[in-house]
Design a protein around this motif. Structure first.
Motif, PDB file in Angstrom:
ATOM      1  N   PHE A 131       0.811  -1.217   0.000  1.00 18.84           N
ATOM      2  CA  PHE A 131       0.000   0.000   0.000  1.00 18.84           C
ATOM      3  C   PHE A 131       0.849   1.274   0.000  1.00 18.84           C
ATOM      4  O   PHE A 131       0.282   2.368  -0.003  1.00 18.84           O
ATOM      5  CB  PHE A 131      -0.938   0.007   1.216  1.00 18.84           C
ATOM      6  CG  PHE A 131      -1.993  -1.063   1.173  1.00 18.84           C
ATOM      7  CD1 PHE A 131      -3.089  -0.941   0.329  1.00 18.84           C
ATOM      8  CD2 PHE A 131      -1.883  -2.196   1.962  1.00 18.84           C
ATOM      9  CE1 PHE A 131      -4.064  -1.928   0.278  1.00 18.84           C
ATOM     10  CE2 PHE A 131      -2.844  -3.194   1.923  1.00 18.84           C
ATOM     11  CZ  PHE A 131      -3.941  -3.057   1.076  1.00 18.84           C
ATOM     12  N   LEU A 196      -9.703  -1.068  -4.779  1.00 18.54           N
ATOM     13  CA  LEU A 196      -8.250  -1.094  -4.549  1.00 18.54           C
ATOM     14  C   LEU A 196      -7.451  -0.531  -5.729  1.00 18.54           C
ATOM     15  O   LEU A 196      -6.224  -0.465  -5.646  1.00 18.54           O
ATOM     16  CB  LEU A 196      -7.806  -2.534  -4.259  1.00 18.54           C
ATOM     17  CG  LEU A 196      -8.231  -3.085  -2.891  1.00 18.54           C
ATOM     18  CD1 LEU A 196      -7.989  -4.581  -2.824  1.00 18.54           C
ATOM     19  CD2 LEU A 196      -7.484  -2.379  -1.761  1.00 18.54           C
ATOM     20  N   LEU A 200      -3.752  -0.406  -3.913  1.00 15.05           N
ATOM     21  CA  LEU A 200      -2.924  -1.596  -3.706  1.00 15.05           C
ATOM     22  C   LEU A 200      -2.048  -1.800  -4.939  1.00 15.05           C
ATOM     23  O   LEU A 200      -2.563  -1.922  -6.053  1.00 15.05           O
ATOM     24  CB  LEU A 200      -3.818  -2.815  -3.480  1.00 15.05           C
ATOM     25  CG  LEU A 200      -3.140  -4.188  -3.469  1.00 15.05           C
ATOM     26  CD1 LEU A 200      -2.195  -4.313  -2.285  1.00 15.05           C
ATOM     27  CD2 LEU A 200      -4.197  -5.286  -3.432  1.00 15.05           C
TER      28      LEU A 200
END
Length: 236
Positions: A131, A196, A200
């Motif tokens: 992250f 995400l 991510l």
């Protein structure tokens, strides 16, 4: 906003660990990440080789502090310090509310990319570095290496990409099957994937090893791997 499971909602490309996420995070992540709790158990066992009286241990991206509390309990007889760092204020508040009983534990609300690490013996980043924006990731690896005392260890667990498109397709399919078998609906799986985007950013196994090696680590090995989730042990 779309439901991603465990009473959590997230927008497209807007996943966050703040808001109400800390309340059900442990349940959500243990259903989402294969061998999540087994990874905790493995880290506890590995820590026996690197932690002693006077040790300082960091958990970078500590979330609710669950792993740090387990490490403290594992080494309950040792005079040591354990510091958990997380960028989300809500996570740190949740961690502090659960870990106030052990004076050896400190939770710090700070950006990992701005955190100055003190000399230490063990650093854990449990599904955290993925992250950190790639532009800042190498510098954080470098900082971990510089902070570790000689003989200290870095335990890095990450979601990893496949080595090429064919393997990536297979890994993605297997992981979607895993989540479906854990009770997530197809809509929840798709909504989590969409949330995400841009948040991510996993690297491949080789990419993570190169990050470790560029920072100075020469002794690195895999200690766990299941589908697209991998744990590395790097010793300074």
């Amino acid at each position: 906003m779309s439901r991603v499971g465990d009473e959590i909602e997230a927008p497209n490309a807007g996943w966050t660990f703040g808001g109400d996420v800390p309340r059900t995070f442990d349940s959500h992540v243990s259903r989402s990440v294969p061998l999540y709790n087994e990874g905790h158990d493995l880290i506890l066992k590995v820590s026996d080789y690197f932690v002693g009286d006077g040790s300082l241990v960091y958990d970078l991206g500590c979330s609710t502090g669950e792993l740090l509390r387990k490490l403290a309990a594992r080494h309950s007889a040792r005079s040591m310090q354990l510091i958990g760092v997380d960028r989300e204020a809500a996570m740190v508040a949740e961690a502090r509310s659960r870990g106030a009983e052990d004076p050896r534990i400190t939770f710090v609300h700070e950006e990992l990319t701005e955190c100055e690490l003190q000399p230490c013996d063990l650093v854990v980043a449990y599904y955290t570095m993925q992250f950190v924006r790639p532009a800042f990731r190498q510098e954080l690896f470098d900082r971990v290496y510089r902070a570790l005392r000689w003989g200290g260890a870095f335990l890095l667990f990450e979601k990893v990409r496949g080595p090429d498109a064919r393997f990536q397709d297979i890994l993605t399919g297997l992981y979607n099957d895993f989540k479906s078998e854990r009770g997530f609906s197809s809509d929840e799986i798709l909504a989590k994937t969409r949330s995400l985007k841009g948040v991510l950013e996993p690297f491949s196994t080789q990419g993570n090893l190169e990050l470790l090696q560029r920072s100075g680590f020469k002794d690195c090995t895999t200690v766990m791997k299941y589908i697209c989730f991998e744990g590395f042990l790097a010793i300074k």
